[in-house]
Write an enzyme that holds these catalytic residues in place. Structure first.
Site, PDB file in Angstrom:
ATOM      1  N   ASP A  54     -30.170  -2.301  26.484  1.00 45.18           N
ATOM      2  CA  ASP A  54     -29.893  -0.932  26.048  1.00 45.18           C
ATOM      3  C   ASP A  54     -29.047  -1.011  24.799  1.00 45.18           C
ATOM      4  O   ASP A  54     -28.425  -2.029  24.531  1.00 45.18           O
ATOM      5  CB  ASP A  54     -29.018  -0.227  27.092  1.00 45.18           C
ATOM      6  CG  ASP A  54     -29.798   0.177  28.300  1.00 45.18           C
ATOM      7  OD1 ASP A  54     -31.029   0.157  28.230  1.00 45.18           O
ATOM      8  OD2 ASP A  54     -29.159   0.528  29.310  1.00 45.18           O
ATOM      9  N   ASP A  65     -29.277   1.305  33.485  1.00 45.47           N
ATOM     10  CA  ASP A  65     -28.157   1.944  34.169  1.00 45.47           C
ATOM     11  C   ASP A  65     -28.576   3.125  35.038  1.00 45.47           C
ATOM     12  O   ASP A  65     -27.878   3.494  35.963  1.00 45.47           O
ATOM     13  CB  ASP A  65     -27.080   2.376  33.157  1.00 45.47           C
ATOM     14  CG  ASP A  65     -27.665   3.147  31.990  1.00 45.47           C
ATOM     15  OD1 ASP A  65     -28.846   3.544  32.082  1.00 45.47           O
ATOM     16  OD2 ASP A  65     -26.962   3.355  30.988  1.00 45.47           O
ATOM     17  N   ASP A 106     -34.370   3.289  36.063  1.00 48.97           N
ATOM     18  CA  ASP A 106     -34.436   1.916  35.559  1.00 48.97           C
ATOM     19  C   ASP A 106     -34.701   0.916  36.684  1.00 48.97           C
ATOM     20  O   ASP A 106     -35.053  -0.230  36.421  1.00 48.97           O
ATOM     21  CB  ASP A 106     -33.108   1.532  34.882  1.00 48.97           C
ATOM     22  CG  ASP A 106     -32.923   2.242  33.564  1.00 48.97           C
ATOM     23  OD1 ASP A 106     -33.952   2.562  32.929  1.00 48.97           O
ATOM     24  OD2 ASP A 106     -31.779   2.483  33.165  1.00 48.97           O
ATOM     25  N   ASN A 156     -29.095 -43.632  45.359  1.00 53.83           N
ATOM     26  CA  ASN A 156     -29.858 -43.922  46.572  1.00 53.83           C
ATOM     27  C   ASN A 156     -30.924 -44.981  46.309  1.00 53.83           C
ATOM     28  O   ASN A 156     -31.142 -45.872  47.118  1.00 53.83           O
ATOM     29  CB  ASN A 156     -30.514 -42.653  47.114  1.00 53.83           C
ATOM     30  CG  ASN A 156     -29.468 -41.662  47.579  1.00 53.83           C
ATOM     31  OD1 ASN A 156     -28.284 -41.959  47.562  1.00 53.83           O
ATOM     32  ND2 ASN A 156     -29.895 -40.477  47.981  1.00 53.83           N
ATOM     33  N   ASP A 206     -21.238 -40.277  47.321  1.00 54.79           N
ATOM     34  CA  ASP A 206     -22.124 -39.104  47.244  1.00 54.79           C
ATOM     35  C   ASP A 206     -21.368 -37.794  47.089  1.00 54.79           C
ATOM     36  O   ASP A 206     -21.548 -37.076  46.125  1.00 54.79           O
ATOM     37  CB  ASP A 206     -22.978 -39.030  48.513  1.00 54.79           C
ATOM     38  CG  ASP A 206     -24.411 -39.388  48.219  1.00 54.79           C
ATOM     39  OD1 ASP A 206     -24.600 -40.070  47.190  1.00 54.79           O
ATOM     40  OD2 ASP A 206     -25.303 -38.995  48.982  1.00 54.79           O
TER      41      ASP A 206
END
Ligand code: ATP
Length: 892
Positions: free
Chosen positions: A333, A633, A637, A699, A731
């Site tokens: 807007d 707003d 909308d 890993n 980890d």
């Protein structure tokens, strides 16, 4: 206690007075003492939520994982047969892991709850003679609440005023057509909810008009509360990335299972004890399956969302944080978002002339009401119209409350002596047709003279001019030259001013039915005003930042195309000579979606569009493959906000309905905030990628080490407890600290990430494979080199090399390209701390005698330690070299 009488739930059968008596609701609203006692009796006006997962359940959930259960069972069995110390050590590590997982989940949950609380709506309530804005949960039966288009009805209520009030009750009745509300008593009993037209129900949406009501029921006693059990909050769904990773994780788990079986069989064939091999295989599975991944994603998104609040953006839907980084179009807007929404009237047009506001007469305030509206000179009639056809009001402290456009008009009239209250009592509002953004007009009715009434219509200048069939003059209407007035409009708009028109029509009486098309026609033009709303100072910089980040900023406004183009030029959305990139709602209307798609990428400004058209714009952009953030707003909308990839509602001026539909709320209504959130979204996504890079590589390094050793003729390098320890200390904490990494320098200089792009794109997959292999190779090399020493010694070294290599890796991947040394170790303090902690703990396992026993390690000599540390830094050096190549390649 003077509490409300709740014996009759059929409030619609009562007239307004009886209902307000029954509810003991005085005209000026409840007193604070009364509110307190009712709150004690009825509680808060909220729907009781389904019992959240208790803290204990959350903790126990950490053990739900099948592999963890198998691991504990295997540890117990091995304890019974062999060494109980092993069982205890493994159990402790598993417990610590569970605590870590629990803390993470708990933090994520808390962050989410805090966000939810912030998004709680508010209502305007009359209490003790003053209108105040309160959180909706504070309402009690008997409260008098103002209702406006865009509000979500905050409680069940009996309406006392309904001006063109329409409410969408689909949430309760399933009927999607809005119901026209009224205040009259209804006599028919047993009516279905949808026909109780003098009531408003909690949770339904006001689509038009305004009104007032007295609260009849709150919280779980409301109609919505009674069916709340059916509507319980949907679980926050998983984010797109989480879904994709879940599918990937499943495949990965199968692969890891297969590897573990091979490791188990290979160990048996080498003659290792079966129970040890079972524990090894299971520990490897537990360590290698990245079970923490979904939780870490939630945490980093939730923490990211918490950080965004500080930057004035409230995230309503968590996946939005993840997808923000993919935004390629920001449709915004103008008013209040790119501009300051602080308006002042600068120019006025009447009597065929544009004038500055200084040329308007100032009047003694008393004299403004001594003449009828019909008798006022032209300028005074215009000033009266500014004040009368206006919904702003003064609050208790004489502050003007209302829409900035209207406030500016109100202020000008006040400055010239036309005080609203005095005018209102002399020429009260007899009826009205409220403003809506589709018509871009509003009309009010007031006494004129000799029993006649006048309708004053104000709105978008061209909408007024096309409806004006003549010019108003005190002596009587004169002919209008519409094209000449249009030229004046364009002259005002061409200076970047917002243009509004005022017109009137005389009636014998207020018409029976107020149909806008009939009332707002055949008008006499009174004048035009031009208002200045300067751009926000930071808007131009943010627009420029969008450009470098490959994001297209687009303006969508209800304002005049010339005004819009001037502002768009000032903030840099369009260039000086660009004119083709501006389109109006009228030109947009006849275009089919396909036709719009063909042009949409060239358009930068949409002017005089109605909210409905926003949906079409979003669709066209999405069909062209764009990822769209759209602001809004108003009530209308909502569909566009829902449809957009990131729907952005305004925190200050936005309606409840738009906020409800949005993914994100701008607390400061500022365009620059959207750009900041996109930057933050990119940073968060980068960090999630870094976390994935880190854990998967680690890993894989562990898998290669255990899997390849027997194939190379080496004994299994690590004991189960080593594997679990590495999993525990590497980890969780360091990985999580990666999510605190500040953004890369080029964050806003690269194009948006394609939302469908694989997480392993841009070399991530290759990195995981080669660094994982390197990590395995370094560990196995250490093992092979020192295999002649005692098992405790070489095993301690391998154990430490594998653990610390991961620390080196995590430090090196903090940035995709920048060197660790130019970043400086302290630019991510949590990570630095986590790495340091892991290092100290690891040293503890080597040099603290009791831990030697638990971990079956041996204290290393100084030379051994030096070699171990040197070997541990290979991965770090290799990744730094990789980044140097990357930098060189890009600077070519
Ligand atoms: P944006 O869409 O950029 O926020 P906007 O405020 O112009 O801009 P709307 O609120 O949809 O968008 O208003 C559309 C037009 O209606 C305005 O440009 C103005 O001409 C007119 N308008 C706005 N407010 C009022 C009002 N209170 N009364 C009458 N007309 C109004």
């Amino acid at each position: 206690m003077n509490s409300a009488d709740h014996t009759s739930p059929a409030w619609y059968l009562l007239d307004v007075n009886t209902a307000s008596d029954r509810l003991h609701s005085p005209e000026q609203g409840l007193t604070s003492a009364e509110v307190e006692s009712r709150q004690a009796e009825y509680g808060l006006n909220e729907l009781v939520e389904k019992q959240r997962k208790s803290v204990w359940m959350m903790f126990l959930d950490q053990f739900k994982d099948f592999m963890i259960l198998v691991l504990i069972a295997a540890a117990v069995v091995s304890g019974i047969i062999g060494e109980p110390a092993d069982t205890i050590a493994i159990t402790v590590i598993v417990l610590l892991n569970a605590i870590l997982g629990f803390v993470q989940e708990y933090r994520a949950e808390k962050a989410m709850a805090a966000l939810k609380k912030m998004a709680a709506p508010s209502a305007n309530v009359l209490r003790g003679g003053k209108v105040t804005t309160l959180p909706v949960n504070q309402l009690v039966p008997g409260d008098r609440v103002m209702l406006e288009a865009g509000n979500i009805v905050p409680a069940d209520m009996r309406l006392t005023e309904a001006v063109q009030l329409q409410i969408d009750e689909a949430a309760l009745t399933g009927e999607s057509l809005a119901v026209e509300k009224q205040t009259r008593q209804i006599t028919e009993e047993e009516l279905p909810l949808g026909d109780r037209k003098n009531l408003a129900f909690k949770g339904t949406l006001i689509t038009k008009g305004h009104g007032q009501g007295i609260v009849t029921e709150t919280g779980m006693r409301t109609q919505l509360g009674q069916i709340a059990a059916l509507l319980q909050d949907q679980e926050q769904g998983r984010t797109p990335l989480q879904k994709r990773l879940a599918t990937f994780g499943q495949k990965l788990a199968y692969a890891i299972f297969a590897i573990c079986i091979i490791v188990f069989v290979a160990g048996l064939l080498r003659g290792e004890p079966p129970l040890l091999m079972l524990l090894t295989a299971i520990s490897l599975a537990v360590a290698a399956i990245p079970e923490a991944l979904p939780a870490v994603i939630t945490i980093s998104l939730a923490l990211g969302a918490r950080k965004l609040v500080k930057q004035q953006a409230l995230i309503r839907k968590l996946p939005a944080v993840e997808t923000l980084g993919s935004v390629s179009y920001i449709c915004t807007d103008k008013t209040g978002t790119l501009t300051q929404n602080r308006m002042t009237v600068e120019q006025v047009y009447f009597d065929n002339q544009i004038r500055s506001t200084n040329e308007l007469p100032e009047t003694e305030s008393g004299s403004t009401t001594s003449q009828s509206l019909a008798d006022k000179p032209h300028a005074e009639l215009l000033l009266s119209a500014l004040s009368l056809c206006n919904d702003t009001r003064l609050d208790g402290d004489d502050e003007v409350v209302g829409d900035p456009t209207e406030t500016a008009l109100f202020e000008l009239a006040r400055e010239k002596g036309f005080l609203r209250d005095a005018l209102e009592s002399a020429f009260p509002r007899l009826a009205e047709i409220p403003f809506d953004a589709e018509r871009k007009l509003m009309t009010t009715f007031h006494p004129w003279n000799e029993g006649k009434v006048v309708s004053i219509t104000k709105g978008a200048a061209e909408e007024i001019v096309v409806r004006a069939t003549h010019l108003h003059a005190k002596e009587g209407p004169t002919d209008i030259d519409q094209s000449q007035v249009m030229q004046h409009t364009e002259q005002i708009a061409g200076e970047g001013l917002r243009t509004l028109g005022f017109a009137l029509r005389i009636w014998d009486a207020v018409p029976e039915s107020l149909i806008p098309e009939e009332i707002e026609a055949d008008l006499a033009l009174v004048g035009l005003v031009g208002m200045l709303d300067p751009p926000r100072p930071e808007a131009a910089e943010s627009v420029a930042l969008c450009r470098t980040a490959g994001i297209h900023p687009v303006m969508i406004t209800g304002d005049h195309p010339l005004t819009a183009a001037v502002i768009a030029r000032r903030v840099g959305i369009i260039d000086e000579e660009e004119t083709e990139s501006v389109i109006t709602g009228k030109e947009l209307q006849p275009l089919t979606l396909e036709e719009l798609e063909a042009r949409v990428e060239k358009i930068r400004v949409y002017a005089r569009v109605s909210p409905q058209q926003k949906l079409k714009i979003v669709q066209a952009l999405q069909n062209r493959g764009h990822f769209v953030a759209m602001t809004g707003d108003g009530v209308n909308d909502a569909p566009a906000l829902k449809r957009a990839d990131i729907g952005v509602a305004m925190g200050i001026t936005g309606t409840d309905v738009s906020k409800e539909a949005a993914h994100m709320i701008l607390l400061d209504d500022n365009f620059s905030t959207i750009v900041k959130t996109v930057r933050e979204g990119r940073r968060i996504f980068d960090n999630i990628r870094k976390f994935i890079k880190y854990t998967m590589t680690s890993n894989l390094g562990e898998i290669w080490t255990i899997f390849l050793a027997p194939l190379l003729g080496l004994p299994i390098p690590l004991l189960p407890i080593h594997i679990l320890w590495i999993n525990l200390v590497t980890d969780g904490v360091p990985g999580l600290a990666l999510t605190a990494e500040p953004g890369e320098k080029n964050l806003m200089q690269r194009s948006p990430r394609h939302p469908q792009e694989s997480i392993f794109a841009h070399g991530l997959g290759t990195h995981i494979i080669w660094v994982g292999l390197l990590m395995g190779a370094v560990s196995l090399f250490t093992q092979a080199w020192f295999i002649d020493r005692s098992q405790e010694h070489w095993q301690t070294m391998v154990f430490t090399v594998l653990c610390l290599s991961q620390m080196g890796h995590v430090l090196a991947i903090r940035s995709e390209r920048e060197s660790f040394f130019s970043q400086g170790p302290l630019s991510n303090k949590p990570l630095f701390g986590a790495v340091l902690l892991t290092f100290i703990l690891q040293m503890g396992t080597i040099y603290i005698p009791i831990l030697n026993e638990v971990f079956k390690t041996a204290p290393l000599t100084a030379a051994e330690l030096a070699i171990t540390l040197a070997l541990s830094s290979i991965v770090f050096i290799a990744v730094e070299v990789e980044k140097t190549f990357k930098r060189k390649k890009n600077s070519l």
